[in-house]
Scaffold this active site. Sequence first.
Site, short mmCIF file in Angstrom:
data_model
loop_
_atom_site.label_atom_id
_atom_site.label_comp_id
_atom_site.label_asym_id
_atom_site.label_seq_id
_atom_site.Cartn_x
_atom_site.Cartn_y
_atom_site.Cartn_z
CE LYS A 34 0.29 -3.31 3.41
NZ LYS A 34 -0.45 -2.41 4.39
N GLY A 35 3.28 -3.50 5.11
CA GLY A 35 2.99 -2.71 6.04
C GLY A 35 3.83 -1.82 6.68
CB VAL A 36 4.56 1.42 5.87
CG1 VAL A 36 5.66 0.71 5.29
CG2 VAL A 36 3.75 1.92 5.18
N GLY A 37 2.07 1.55 8.07
CA GLY A 37 1.38 2.38 9.06
C GLY A 37 0.22 1.68 9.53
CB THR A 94 -0.92 0.15 1.10
OG1 THR A 94 -0.28 -0.22 2.42
CG2 THR A 94 -1.99 -1.21 1.02
CB THR A 112 -8.11 13.99 0.81
OG1 THR A 112 -6.91 14.33 1.77
CG2 THR A 112 -9.48 13.76 1.76
CB THR A 148 1.24 -7.10 13.67
OG1 THR A 148 1.02 -5.52 13.13
CG2 THR A 148 2.54 -7.64 13.04
#
Length: 404
Positions: A179-182, A156, A404, A190
Amino acid sequence: MSTPETGRAPQTGVGAPAGFQVRTASAGLADDGRDDLTVVVSESPAVSSAVFTRSRFAGPSVVLSREAAGHGAARGVVVLARNANVATGEAGAAHAAEIRQRVAGTVGLSPDQLLIASTGIIGVPYPMGRIRAALDRLRWPFGGADFDAAARAIMTTDTHPKLARVRCGDGATILGIAKGVGMIAPDMATLLTFFFTDAQLSRAQLDATFRAVVARTFNAVSIDTDTSTSDTAAIIANGRAGRVDPDEFHDRLHAAALDLTKQVARDGEGATKLIKVRVTGARDDAQAKRVARAIVDSPLVKTAVHGGDPNWGRVAMAIGKCQDDLDLRPERITISFGELEVYPRRPDGAGTAGTAALAEQLTAELAGDEVVIRVALGIGGGAFTAYGCDLTEGYIRINASYST
């Protein structure tokens, strides 16, 4: 078996596990037109294990996969990136079920032999017209096993794909993608992470090993204390390479999972530094984990690390937040940055942290891209290591305009 700090590093030059096929495609979820749909399937029967978020807002993909995971015989996974399909009501649940059913029909499996995962923005329905068109183009067999493409397609806001490969025994391979950063803070599992191996183990062996590894790796990472609604961690083993030693498998899986854990922490949104908090001398491992998480989760610790400020008082503050642990006594605790002890102060009141030579060493210690904080509680033999990252202006910038 490896300890939380040991285990041979993941190897380069290792290929893909035998008997898996991979297909990635664009389903119109990503604005840039890149591949955002991933399907990985074992050509033969397999055993599996999976753990999931405990969020009360868990998405329909998690609900479906939990049911499938109960059988322990999943042969594949479908992943959609850039749309979590969470809080989308009955239509969202029906769409997740339809996607899994259509993929299962294409590859010749029953739906409960497939896991499904979805990640991205919450509250936005799937663009089902585009997804159906992508699914119509799927053909089995896929004709390849490009796991590098799979690691890219599940991203993402990740800045780079996350993949680890290791050998186990004479011929088995373990391969993991993540995957994952936030929105990363472990609670059962997780982020999204999937492992595929041609090692042969019993379902019970695989499940016990995977849960133990997740507890010490993915459940030890926290970027921003926010637990995702879509967290999924799974492993599929088809046994094509034959039996392996269970202890060696644990060691090698741990090495791969720890490598991915660190990749996730380093790639935290806006991050510039990896933070590793090692707590020893606790009453038990559970207490060590609570203290380590309190430190790595602290915004004040994170910002101090970002600024290269060896403010050990913020570490002491974070330990003090563990208010229910009545056996935590300041007079028994030591705090260090790397190998440099900064607390307690000496009886003469000068304090080891106050010397000019130490201040210079501490500045150098915090200038690197990996900062290690060590805390010894002086109570017992419990230990735990948590992983995180610094908190920067970049994190605010990314998340202030995420939808946005």
